[in-house]
Enzyme design. Structure first.
Site, short mmCIF file in Angstrom:
data_model
loop_
_atom_site.label_atom_id
_atom_site.label_comp_id
_atom_site.label_asym_id
_atom_site.label_seq_id
_atom_site.Cartn_x
_atom_site.Cartn_y
_atom_site.Cartn_z
CB CYS A 35 -31.37 2.00 36.22
SG CYS A 35 -30.52 0.20 36.09
CB CYS A 85 -29.38 0.47 40.38
SG CYS A 85 -29.04 1.84 38.93
CG ASP A 129 -1.97 -0.93 1.06
OD1 ASP A 129 -2.00 -1.74 0.28
OD2 ASP A 129 -2.90 -1.28 2.27
CE LYS A 163 -30.54 -12.17 -7.46
NZ LYS A 163 -30.59 -11.20 -6.67
CB CYS A 203 -26.11 0.37 38.21
SG CYS A 203 -27.15 -0.75 37.16
CD GLU A 207 7.17 1.36 -4.30
OE1 GLU A 207 7.85 1.65 -5.30
OE2 GLU A 207 7.55 1.76 -3.20
CE1 TYR A 208 -2.67 1.84 -6.78
CE2 TYR A 208 -3.35 3.59 -5.11
CZ TYR A 208 -3.56 2.88 -6.33
OH TYR A 208 -4.55 3.00 -7.00
CG ASP A 209 -0.62 4.93 -0.11
OD1 ASP A 209 -1.49 4.62 -0.93
OD2 ASP A 209 -0.82 4.75 1.13
CG ASP A 216 -28.29 -8.52 -1.27
OD1 ASP A 216 -29.00 -7.96 -1.97
OD2 ASP A 216 -28.64 -8.80 0.03
CB CYS A 218 -27.96 2.71 34.15
SG CYS A 218 -27.69 2.87 35.98
CE LYS A 264 -32.88 -13.79 -3.89
NZ LYS A 264 -34.11 -12.94 -3.34
CE1 TYR A 298 -25.65 -9.04 -13.78
CE2 TYR A 298 -24.60 -8.38 -11.91
CZ TYR A 298 -25.61 -8.43 -12.62
OH TYR A 298 -26.56 -7.23 -12.25
CD GLU A 337 -26.04 -6.62 -8.08
OE1 GLU A 337 -26.18 -6.60 -9.01
OE2 GLU A 337 -26.96 -6.60 -7.09
CD GLU A 379 -23.14 -15.54 -13.99
OE1 GLU A 379 -23.37 -14.63 -13.31
OE2 GLU A 379 -23.07 -15.80 -14.92
CB SER A 434 -35.69 -8.36 -12.53
OG SER A 434 -36.88 -8.23 -13.09
CG LEU A 435 -31.81 -12.64 -12.87
CD1 LEU A 435 -30.62 -13.16 -11.91
CD2 LEU A 435 -31.42 -13.43 -14.20
NE ARG A 440 -32.91 -4.29 -12.97
CZ ARG A 440 -33.99 -4.33 -12.63
NH1 ARG A 440 -34.49 -3.39 -11.73
NH2 ARG A 440 -35.08 -4.91 -13.27
#
Ligand code: 9MJ
Length: 670
Positions: free
Chosen positions: A410, A413, A35, A117, A434, A37-39, A119, A428, A316, A227, A175, A115, A84-85, A138
């Site tokens: 509470c 107590c 990370d 699914k 208590c 090196e990337y930065d 969410d 409380c 599902k 997908y 997705e 595949e 939609s499916l 969508r």
């Protein structure tokens, strides 16, 4: 300053290099640089671009930071609709689907691409001549919203396709999701900045993508899985769905590796069961699997019924949500006094277990959801998280059911319940007066990851506190055989065992001791960081907020909790009383050893090791400068596996992480 020609070449090189690393990280899941090196590369590019504004380009990875807010989203018409499916619940419906497909194609067996699914949120990305020109939600499938600026901030979304001869135009469907780990970190960050937490990864993904200010989206850990394809011009489609996914992967898009070509209903169900078995170990939420007829020509022949394809179906997974009735609403008092309303439920089977209680989180949540006694509610239990009431089912309330209010006093107590103006939880105000708070504090003190006092369970703590034998943790160490034998269900043998466990617990570590104190917002990891940083308890007790914030990962909220805790005299007295009682620790080192064979390495333990407990293995690794983490990620260097390893081993294998047994660990550490 560099010459413009050199700068132009360097900028182009850096852009390609950074996008290559994005591709390796997000699409291949195999990063090849750290990370840091990337930065460094990223900062170099930012500086060069700032010095040469004439060389700016919308395709630069630096442009993934977002831009000024839009007044509203424009609408986008999908050239090819995003349908939609249909869903299948249960094996019979999958068999019926396969039968319909076979009959439609007039064949005996059909090949499918299977595949997961996801969410999340379905989106479409349009590339012209290989360049990302538009990203849209969508929407209703025909018209969505233009969220190009937001989608450009996702590092997993290529700004240019990796292809010498890209198609003239292609719409790529996929997705947008948030990984579970990223979700937890996002919510921790929301908490730290006192902003509202998200209910689940899906909601967080949806909310993040629909921000008019793309700079907000840029700060959210969104990821894409591709997908499918909508319109395609200037290139032929491959022959099958699995070849199409290969093509998308070649283009540089992240395509999920959990996919397989299978034949017949049997093959589909086998894939389903295997993925269901892996569900908890996957880093993202999956709500089922999708089966698609593999040959695209066959897909075409089967066509569509109303708005869904005949050639595909979503199968599902069992619901992690169920409906039941609220029998009562009670509150629990936590160790810091936090009052949590809890719904007592008619038993209901959800997420694989029978649930009778579900949390209502806090007063605002009860009010927002307007949960009342007698209501029919939706309950969710995902993985091993605490079951929660997610909503009231409308129209089923009996008339006259009163709105719920938190008690003002509470229940344990009688002290006032107080809610500070900018806090979500009511507490409380009884503090250690208590008994409920005292009990919870003692249970936490004795818990396995704190002082690890075996045998000090809930029933015993109830008795000790109710009979006022023990008021605070230090008094545990004054217990004698006589006091204990007088208690319910306490034979001489158990009493002796408990005393031995108490004695044993006196030799502990500073990190455990800090964790055991139960300071608000100080979990196990923070306690370890504090122990490493301060090296002794006195330095910690004296630290002001500025000194506390010098500890990595400690922000103002945690720093304030710690300072407030030690500003209370009785808390300092507890620490002193514990030390007088003989509680102590041996480490004096201020930090993890700077030398050692494990410095800079992260280990994850799974399964039972032959000759070491988990705690011993952790101590061994830490004494060599290594770090032990609870979950496997790309940052893990080694997984140490014993007998009956969990899903962590599978994940390590998937990520290509080195796996050690106990002997190999000892050898590595010398
Ligand atoms: C998801 N949600 O993971 C489709 N999906 O295909 C997958 N959705 C889909 N495919 C056609 N893997 C319409 C939707």
């Amino acid at each position: 300053m560099s010459k413009p020609r050199d700068a132009s070449a360097r900028i182009e090189r850096l852009r390609r290099e950074i996008e290559e690393h994005n591709y390796r990280y997000y699409a291949l899941d195999r990063p090849t640089i750290s990370d840091a090196e990337y930065d460094r590369l990223f900062r170099e590019l930012q500086e060069l671009e700032a010095a040469h504004p004439e060389l700016a380009s919308p395709d630069s990875p630096t442009q993934r930071v977002g831009s000024a807010p839009l007044p509203q989203f424009e609408s986008v018409t999908h050239e090819v609709p995003m349908l939609s499916l249909n869903n299948a619940f249960g094996e019979a419906e999958v068999e019926a689907f396969d039968r319909r497909v076979r009959e439609g194609l007039e064949v005996d067996e059909v090949e499918y691409n299977c595949e997961p699914k996801f969410d999340g949120l379905a989106i479409s990305l349009t590339y012209d001549e290989g360049r990302l020109v538009r990203g849209a939600t969508r929407g209703d499938g025909y018209t969505g919203e233009d969220v190009t600026a937001n989608l450009r901030t996702l590092r997993s979304v290529p700004l240019r396709l990796r292809a010498k001869h890209p198609p003239t135009r292609i719409d790529i469907r996929g997705e947008v999701i948030i990984y579970r780990d990223d979700f937890d970190r996002l919510n921790a960050r929301q908490r730290e900045s006192e902003e509202k937490e998200f209910v689940n990864p899906r909601n967080a993904a949806a909310g993040s993508l629909r921000q008019l200010d793309s700079r907000v989206t840029a700060g959210r850990p969104l990821r894409l899985f591709a997908y499918g394809v909508g319109q395609l011009r200037g290139k032929d489609l491959p022959a099958s769905q699995d070849a199409l996914l290969d093509l998308l992967a070649d283009f540089g898009l992240p395509v999920c590796v959990e996919r397989r070509v299978a034949s017949g209903a049997k093959g589909l169900l086998k894939f389903y069961r295997e993925l269901l078995g892996k569900r908890e170990a996957l880093p993202y939420d999956v709500d089922g699997v999708v089966y698609k007829v593999n040959r695209l020509a066959d897909q075409e022949r089967l066509g569509y019924v109303s708005r869904a394809p005949r050639f595909a179906i979503a199968h599902k997974f069992p619901a992690e949500e169920a409906m039941t009735e609220v029998v009562a609403i009670e509150v629990q008092v936590g160790r810091t006094g936090a009052i949590t309303p809890v719904a007592r439920l008619k038993p209901v089977f959800v997420g694989g277990v029978t649930v009778t209680n579900a949390t209502l989180h806090n007063e605002d949540e009860v009010r927002r959801k307007d949960v009342r006694v007698g209501d029919t509610v939706m309950v969710r239990r995902a993985g091993d998280v605490i079951p929660e009431v997610i909503s009231v089912v409308p129209g089923k309330r009996r008339s006259g059911a009163p709105a719920y209010h938190l008690p003002r006093k509470c229940p344990a107590c009688g002290s006032a319940v107080i809610r500070l103006p900018d806090e979500a939880v009511a507490r409380c105000s009884g503090g250690l007066v208590c008994p409920a708070q005292r009990k919870q504090a003692l249970l936490h003190f004795a818990s396995r990851r704190a002082m690890d006092i075996d045998g000090l369970g809930e029933k015993l703590v109830d008795q000790l506190v109710d009979a006022e034998i023990v008021k605070g943790p230090a008094q545990l160490y004054r217990l004698g055989l006589e006091a204990l034998s007088g208690l319910d269900r306490m034979g001489e043998k158990s009493a002796r065992n408990l005393l031995a466990a108490l004695e044993k617990s006196k030799r502990t570590t500073l990190a455990r001791f800090i964790y055991a104190l139960g300071i608000r917002n100080v979990g196990e990891a923070t306690a370890k960081d504090l122990a490493n940083h301060f090296g002794d308890i006195d330095a910690l007790m004296e630290a002001d907020e500025a000194a506390l914030q010098e500890v990595p990962d400690i922000g103002p909220v945690v720093a304030e909790s710690i300072r407030k805790f030690f500003a209370e005299r009785h808390n300092v007295q507890v620490v002193e009383a514990l030390r007088r009682a003989g509680v102590g620790w041996s480490e004096t080192a201020r930090t993890r050893p700077a030398r050692g064979r494990a410095v800079g390495k992260t280990f994850v333990l799974t399964g039972t090791l032959p000759d070491m407990t988990r705690e011993e293995a952790t101590a061994l690794i830490e004494s060599h400068g290594g770090k032990v983490s609870g979950s496997v990620s790309r940052k893990t260097d080694y997984v140490v596996a014993g007998v009956d390893p969990g899903s962590k081993l599978a994940k390590a294998e998937e990520l290509g992480i080195t796996i050690l047994d106990e002997a190999a660990l000892r050898k590595l550490l010398g």
